[in-house]
Design a protein around this motif. Structure first.
Motif, PDB file in Angstrom:
ATOM      1  N   UNK A   1       0.827  -1.214   0.000  1.00 26.38           N
ATOM      2  CA  UNK A   1       0.000   0.000   0.000  1.00 26.38           C
ATOM      3  C   UNK A   1       0.854   1.254   0.000  1.00 26.38           C
ATOM      4  N   UNK A   2       1.882   1.277   0.851  1.00 25.13           N
ATOM      5  CA  UNK A   2       2.715   2.477   0.953  1.00 25.13           C
ATOM      6  C   UNK A   2       3.563   2.671  -0.301  1.00 25.13           C
ATOM      7  N   UNK A   3       4.152   1.585  -0.830  1.00 30.05           N
ATOM      8  CA  UNK A   3       4.976   1.699  -2.039  1.00 30.05           C
ATOM      9  C   UNK A   3       4.159   2.130  -3.251  1.00 30.05           C
ATOM     10  N   UNK A   4       3.053   1.434  -3.479  1.00 38.29           N
ATOM     11  CA  UNK A   4       2.209   1.758  -4.635  1.00 38.29           C
ATOM     12  C   UNK A   4       1.527   3.105  -4.421  1.00 38.29           C
ATOM     13  N   UNK A   5       1.135   3.383  -3.171  1.00 46.54           N
ATOM     14  CA  UNK A   5       0.482   4.658  -2.866  1.00 46.54           C
ATOM     15  C   UNK A   5       1.371   5.854  -3.147  1.00 46.54           C
ATOM     16  N   UNK A   6       2.644   5.796  -2.704  1.00 43.61           N
ATOM     17  CA  UNK A   6       3.548   6.924  -2.936  1.00 43.61           C
ATOM     18  C   UNK A   6       3.844   7.086  -4.423  1.00 43.61           C
ATOM     19  N   UNK A   7       3.930   5.974  -5.146  1.00 42.96           N
ATOM     20  CA  UNK A   7       4.176   6.019  -6.580  1.00 42.96           C
ATOM     21  C   UNK A   7       3.013   6.689  -7.316  1.00 42.96           C
ATOM     22  N   UNK A   8       1.787   6.278  -6.988  1.00 42.76           N
ATOM     23  CA  UNK A   8       0.608   6.835  -7.655  1.00 42.76           C
ATOM     24  C   UNK A   8       0.380   8.296  -7.265  1.00 42.76           C
ATOM     25  N   UNK A   9       0.620   8.630  -5.995  1.00 40.68           N
ATOM     26  CA  UNK A   9       0.469  10.028  -5.564  1.00 40.68           C
ATOM     27  C   UNK A   9       1.526  10.917  -6.202  1.00 40.68           C
ATOM     28  N   UNK A  10       2.748  10.388  -6.360  1.00 37.97           N
ATOM     29  CA  UNK A  10       3.785  11.137  -7.076  1.00 37.97           C
ATOM     30  C   UNK A  10       3.313  11.473  -8.488  1.00 37.97           C
TER      31      UNK A  10
ATOM     32  N   UNK B   1       3.866   8.529   3.377  1.00 34.10           N
ATOM     33  CA  UNK B   1       3.929   7.232   2.700  1.00 34.10           C
ATOM     34  C   UNK B   1       5.351   6.901   2.258  1.00 34.10           C
ATOM     35  N   UNK B   2       6.115   7.933   1.885  1.00 34.21           N
ATOM     36  CA  UNK B   2       7.501   7.699   1.479  1.00 34.21           C
ATOM     37  C   UNK B   2       8.300   7.100   2.637  1.00 34.21           C
ATOM     38  N   UNK B   3       8.042   7.588   3.854  1.00 34.98           N
ATOM     39  CA  UNK B   3       8.707   7.001   5.018  1.00 34.98           C
ATOM     40  C   UNK B   3       8.157   5.611   5.318  1.00 34.98           C
ATOM     41  N   UNK B   4       6.833   5.468   5.235  1.00 33.85           N
ATOM     42  CA  UNK B   4       6.195   4.177   5.517  1.00 33.85           C
ATOM     43  C   UNK B   4       6.714   3.096   4.569  1.00 33.85           C
TER      44      UNK B   4
END
Length: 314
Positions: A24-33, A243-246
């Motif tokens: 969730x955190x990896x994909x989330x930060x990628x999509x939010x970026x 999320x980047x930290x998570x």
């Protein structure tokens, strides 16, 4: 029997939860970026990376010093600090390059290029340490590179500058992992990934702040304007940075609680999941050729990991 199986069940639940959070955190930060940099009008990848590093610095300190997620490790020498600073600068380059590429490339193609990390890792390991793998391992890298070449030819949203930045970011990420193994190889100077992030983040901020002010001089004015225009702008930025930290924290915890092979398989699957979600969310056009190329790259990465596990030698 039930008493002995209960801890096992709870452990499975714990690891499953970690993996879900990691995904969730990896994909989330990628999509939010991607959302911020391409669809939201926030075209400041250097400043965005600085926000990520600021969150990592603050949250790493809280997690290690106050929450004691991992034991606090001190820097023991000036030379060790200089090594960490070098790693931080390389890391900055990889993250900034990746964020810049998201301005021009769809997430699906970004992930396809990012999957070539093992190729660059093997290349830098050989050039810098003369570490050689078996010929079977090197042969497994052929479909990794071939797949990206095929995906590039079949990518309808191909952008040369974005592609160059994505390749550069992937190479920098691989270079950082090899460099980390060299610079922090002595037993007395080894740091776990969370302590390393704690020390790397402030150095990254010191590098990124002047870079953002010089290369993105209107970042403050535009960011304030966007925040006034879009009510949730700051919320998205804070969530994105957290999320980047998570992503770093959960990666460390998953690594600690699973095997290297499990982590590799999960990592390959994570890229595929990110591609599917990004296509559904952003509706970027894809072709059969592009999908075939990406699939070949992923299969090559899987084959490389298996060959390295079986045939690797110093």
């Amino acid at each position: 029997m039930s008493a002995s199986s209960s801890p096992s069940s709870s452990q499975i639940l714990f690891i499953s939860s970690l993996i879900i959070l990691w995904y969730s955190s990896n994909i989330g930060v990628l999509l939010l970026n991607k959302l911020l940099l391409s669809n939201y009008g926030f075209k400041f990848p250097i400043f965005l990376t600085m926000c990520h590093m600021s969150a990592c610095a603050i949250l790493s300190y809280v997690s290690i010093v106050f929450l004691k997620v991992v034991p606090f490790q001190k820097i023991k020498s000036r030379s060790q600090f200089l090594r960490i600073a070098t790693l931080s600068i390389v890391f900055c380059g990889s993250v900034v390059g990746g964020n810049i590429s998201l301005r021009y490339l769809p997430v699906s193609f970004n992930q396809a290029v990012g999957a070539t990390t093992p190729f660059f890792t093997a290349l830098f390991a050989y050039l810098m340490t003369l570490k050689r793998e078996s010929w079977v391992t090197y042969c497994a890298l052929v479909p990794v590179v071939t797949g990206v070449v095929i995906a590039s030819g079949g990518e309808p949203s191909f952008h040369l500058y974005g592609f160059i930045m994505c390749i550069s970011a992937t190479a920098a990420r691989a270079f950082k992992s090899v460099l980390q193994g060299i610079l922090l190889s002595s037993e007395g100077e080894k740091l776990n990934s969370m302590n390393l992030l704690l020390y790397m983040s402030p150095v990254a901020i010191l590098v990124l702040l002047p870079a953002a002010l010089i290369m993105e001089p209107d970042v403050i004015d535009v960011t304030v304007s966007l925040a006034l225009e879009h009510r949730f702008m700051w919320v998205l930025l804070v969530i994105n940075s957290t999320m980047a930290y998570a992503a770093n924290l959960t990666n460390f915890l998953v690594t600690k609680n699973t095997s290297a092979l499990t982590l590799q398989v999960l990592g390959n699957a994570k890229g595929a999941v990110a591609v599917v979600i990004s296509i559904l969310l952003f509706r970027n056009p894809v072709t059969v050729v592009g999908i075939a190329g990406y699939s070949m790259t992923v299969m090559g990465v899987v084959a490389y990991g298996e060959a390295k596990r079986r045939y690797s030698y110093q």
